[in-house]
Structures are given as structure tokens and as C-alpha cells.
Scaffold this motif. Sequence first.
Motif, PDB file in Angstrom:
ATOM      1  N   MET A 188       0.826  -1.205   0.000  1.00 25.04           N
ATOM      2  CA  MET A 188       0.000   0.000   0.000  1.00 25.04           C
ATOM      3  C   MET A 188       0.858   1.253   0.000  1.00 25.04           C
ATOM      4  N   SER A 189       1.990   1.227   0.681  1.00 26.46           N
ATOM      5  CA  SER A 189       2.895   2.381   0.683  1.00 26.46           C
ATOM      6  C   SER A 189       3.350   2.698  -0.730  1.00 26.46           C
ATOM      7  N   ARG A 190       3.774   1.671  -1.444  1.00 23.18           N
ATOM      8  CA  ARG A 190       4.263   1.884  -2.806  1.00 23.18           C
ATOM      9  C   ARG A 190       3.156   2.399  -3.725  1.00 23.18           C
ATOM     10  N   HIS A 191       1.971   1.832  -3.581  1.00 23.91           N
ATOM     11  CA  HIS A 191       0.852   2.265  -4.420  1.00 23.91           C
ATOM     12  C   HIS A 191       0.526   3.741  -4.163  1.00 23.91           C
ATOM     13  N   LEU A 192       0.493   4.144  -2.913  1.00 22.48           N
ATOM     14  CA  LEU A 192       0.162   5.529  -2.585  1.00 22.48           C
ATOM     15  C   LEU A 192       1.240   6.488  -3.067  1.00 22.48           C
ATOM     16  N   VAL A 193       2.503   6.116  -2.917  1.00 24.76           N
ATOM     17  CA  VAL A 193       3.583   6.995  -3.372  1.00 24.76           C
ATOM     18  C   VAL A 193       3.530   7.169  -4.878  1.00 24.76           C
ATOM     19  N   ARG A 194       3.313   6.086  -5.599  1.00 34.24           N
ATOM     20  CA  ARG A 194       3.253   6.187  -7.055  1.00 34.24           C
ATOM     21  C   ARG A 194       2.046   6.997  -7.508  1.00 34.24           C
ATOM     22  N   THR A 195       0.947   6.867  -6.796  1.00 34.56           N
ATOM     23  CA  THR A 195      -0.227   7.673  -7.123  1.00 34.56           C
ATOM     24  C   THR A 195       0.045   9.146  -6.847  1.00 34.56           C
ATOM     25  N   GLY A 196       0.678   9.430  -5.709  1.00 31.89           N
ATOM     26  CA  GLY A 196       1.026  10.814  -5.397  1.00 31.89           C
ATOM     27  C   GLY A 196       1.943  11.420  -6.445  1.00 31.89           C
ATOM     28  N   PHE A 197       2.873  10.610  -6.937  1.00 32.75           N
ATOM     29  CA  PHE A 197       3.793  11.135  -7.944  1.00 32.75           C
ATOM     30  C   PHE A 197       3.086  11.418  -9.269  1.00 32.75           C
ATOM     31  N   THR A 198       2.272  10.481  -9.741  1.00 26.46           N
ATOM     32  CA  THR A 198       1.615  10.735 -11.025  1.00 26.46           C
ATOM     33  C   THR A 198       0.606  11.875 -10.926  1.00 26.46           C
ATOM     34  N   LEU A 199       0.151  12.182  -9.712  1.00 24.01           N
ATOM     35  CA  LEU A 199      -0.698  13.359  -9.514  1.00 24.01           C
ATOM     36  C   LEU A 199       0.034  14.629  -9.947  1.00 24.01           C
ATOM     37  N   VAL A 200       1.342  14.701  -9.689  1.00 18.21           N
ATOM     38  CA  VAL A 200       2.112  15.915  -9.979  1.00 18.21           C
ATOM     39  C   VAL A 200       3.095  15.736 -11.135  1.00 18.21           C
ATOM     40  N   MET A 201       3.087  14.580 -11.773  1.00 16.95           N
ATOM     41  CA  MET A 201       4.080  14.265 -12.802  1.00 16.95           C
ATOM     42  C   MET A 201       4.138  15.313 -13.902  1.00 16.95           C
ATOM     43  N   ALA A 202       3.000  15.792 -14.346  1.00 16.64           N
ATOM     44  CA  ALA A 202       2.990  16.776 -15.437  1.00 16.64           C
ATOM     45  C   ALA A 202       3.676  18.068 -15.028  1.00 16.64           C
ATOM     46  N   ARG A 203       3.482  18.466 -13.764  1.00 17.95           N
ATOM     47  CA  ARG A 203       4.119  19.695 -13.284  1.00 17.95           C
ATOM     48  C   ARG A 203       5.609  19.489 -13.018  1.00 17.95           C
ATOM     49  N   TRP A 204       5.974  18.307 -12.571  1.00 16.34           N
ATOM     50  CA  TRP A 204       7.384  17.977 -12.307  1.00 16.34           C
ATOM     51  C   TRP A 204       8.161  17.818 -13.604  1.00 16.34           C
ATOM     52  N   ARG A 205       7.452  17.440 -14.658  1.00 19.73           N
ATOM     53  CA  ARG A 205       8.000  17.353 -16.013  1.00 19.73           C
ATOM     54  C   ARG A 205       9.135  16.329 -16.123  1.00 19.73           C
ATOM     55  N   GLY A 206       8.850  15.137 -15.626  1.00 22.96           N
ATOM     56  CA  GLY A 206       9.836  14.080 -15.726  1.00 22.96           C
ATOM     57  C   GLY A 206       9.269  12.767 -15.242  1.00 22.96           C
ATOM     58  N   TRP A 207      10.119  11.747 -15.210  1.00 19.66           N
ATOM     59  CA  TRP A 207       9.719  10.435 -14.720  1.00 19.66           C
ATOM     60  C   TRP A 207      10.798   9.847 -13.824  1.00 19.66           C
ATOM     61  N   THR A 208      10.379   9.153 -12.768  1.00 19.53           N
ATOM     62  CA  THR A 208      11.269   8.409 -11.903  1.00 19.53           C
ATOM     63  C   THR A 208      10.494   7.247 -11.301  1.00 19.53           C
ATOM     64  N   SER A 209      11.194   6.161 -10.965  1.00 21.71           N
ATOM     65  CA  SER A 209      10.575   5.076 -10.213  1.00 21.71           C
ATOM     66  C   SER A 209      11.129   5.002  -8.792  1.00 21.71           C
ATOM     67  N   ASP A 210      12.015   5.904  -8.446  1.00 20.56           N
ATOM     68  CA  ASP A 210      12.584   5.937  -7.105  1.00 20.56           C
ATOM     69  C   ASP A 210      11.539   6.479  -6.128  1.00 20.56           C
ATOM     70  N   LEU A 211      11.183   5.683  -5.127  1.00 24.29           N
ATOM     71  CA  LEU A 211      10.096   6.078  -4.231  1.00 24.29           C
ATOM     72  C   LEU A 211      10.387   7.377  -3.491  1.00 24.29           C
ATOM     73  N   ALA A 212      11.607   7.538  -3.002  1.00 22.37           N
ATOM     74  CA  ALA A 212      11.948   8.762  -2.276  1.00 22.37           C
ATOM     75  C   ALA A 212      11.871   9.977  -3.194  1.00 22.37           C
ATOM     76  N   GLU A 213      12.335   9.813  -4.429  1.00 24.48           N
ATOM     77  CA  GLU A 213      12.274  10.924  -5.387  1.00 24.48           C
ATOM     78  C   GLU A 213      10.831  11.231  -5.763  1.00 24.48           C
ATOM     79  N   MET A 214      10.011  10.199  -5.899  1.00 20.37           N
ATOM     80  CA  MET A 214       8.587  10.405  -6.158  1.00 20.37           C
ATOM     81  C   MET A 214       7.950  11.219  -5.033  1.00 20.37           C
TER      82      MET A 214
END
Length: 276
Positions: A188-214
Motif C-alpha cells: 500500500m505504501s508503494r501504491h500511494l507513493v506512485r499515485t502521489g507522484f503521477t498526480l504531480v508528474m505533469a508539473r514535475w516534467r519528468g519520470w522516476t521510479s525511485d520512491l523517495a524521489e517520487m
Amino acid sequence: MTPAPGKGLTPEGHIAREGSLARVPDAFRTVVAAARERLPEVYGTRLDSAYLYGSIPRGTARPGRSDLDLLVALRDEPTDADRQAARALGDALDQEFAQIDGVGTLLFGRERLLSDLERYDLGWFVACLCTPLLGEDLAARLPRYRPDDPLLARETNGDLALFLPRWRERISAAEDTEEARRPLVRFMSRHLVRTGFTLVMARWRGWTSDLAEMAGAFGAYYPERAAQLAAAAAYGHDPVGDPAVLRSYVDDLGPWLAGEYARVHGVKAPRPETAG
């Protein structure tokens, strides 16, 4: 601080495919070779293609701590017997190779992976996050993807609200032990972090799979929730068995994130298994 644009992207601004067989750490090469050898034995001519994903092809796997993640595409839709065979293969690999902590196998039909409905979810996953292991690489039949495409954000993680009731059921059904709760916290931690990241991905203007960076990218835009997602990123690597963590996910962070995601990106198109 938000990184410069272009992180995890090609020079043209598309999400670069992460991972490769060349990056597989030496400690995991034998288990990857075993998976490559045994998958055709299990599925025969029905096997269309197979992929690695996760920390092993990214080169960040930790012996004894990381799992082996596989995606298998069949020439037709998988059956219950196919899924049971995948579990049996995973159990056998897990028992044989001490360097992995479990095996997770995603099993789909080729037609579904290439369908219009899945183009911005499973198709994107194959094209950007999966490393070819066997057979035709289906990425050649899929488009290039950009992090600022709102359709990509909606279709990858716009269904969190559907998962929360199921998560509550899994929490209630789990044994009342730290050992039983730790896998739930990790997942569940991983799912929530990835969801939080894709929420802002367009504004961050990049991609990462590193949880801390997300989590860091998310926190730059939602500072009031930054500490929660940073903690979730840490638990994604080193989970605890604290029931309070699980309650906070399904009663606070999860519902808030689902609502904010729907507000910003909309809700994911229904799949056959979720429609109605």
C-alpha cells in the motif's frame, strides 16, 4: 527543489524506457536465467512475450530483500489454470533462489495489452517500465508517452478510490501480527507513493521510479502532505507492521489522495472487471 525538466525523458521529451538486462545485478542473473528458461516450459506456444520490471532490471535490487517481478503476455486471455501455473513457478523460484524475497507475476493476454482501453495504462507499463525477456517486444506496437499527458495520469492511477474498500477488507482479514501486516504496508505504501507522484508528474516534467524521489516531487506541490508521503516511501522499502499505519492509509491519506486525483485528473475509465 524541483529537478530540471527532462529527468527520465528522452531528448524529445518522451518517458525513457527504464531498466535493461545489462543492469541486472550479478547476484540476480541466475534467477533471471531460470525464469527465462522455465516460462516457455510452463506456457509453451501460448507464450507471446515476457518482461522483467521493478528493481532487478533497474539495477537497484537488494539480495534477500527484493522480489522478482515478471509480466507475461499470452497469445490468448489467461485462465485460472494459467494463473495457478504462474503462482507455482513463482513459489518454486522463490524457494530455490535465496537472493529474492518472493515472485510477483502479472499475466495478461496480448490483445488486452495492445487494446485502446489499456493504451495509457498497461500499454504504457509495458513500453516504459518493462524490460524484454522473451518473445516480441510489444513496445514496438505502442506509442511514445509524455509525462505531461493528462490521459496518462488519469489512466495509470485514477482508480485509487476503487482500491480502498478492498484494502480495508485485506486489513481486516489479515492476521493480527506484525509479520502479516508488513507486506500490506509495503504494497500500500508503494501504491500511494506512485499515485502521489503521477498526480504531480505533469508539473514535475519528468519520470522516476525511485520512491523517495517520487515523494519529494509530490511534496514540492503538496507540502501539507509531504511528510506522510515521505514516510510511505520509506515504508515501501522497509515496512513496519504497525496497524496505525494501515489505518492512516485507508482512513486519511488514501481517501484524500483519491479525491484530489479525481479533482485534478478525473477518474480512470472503467475496466470490464470494475464496470457496474
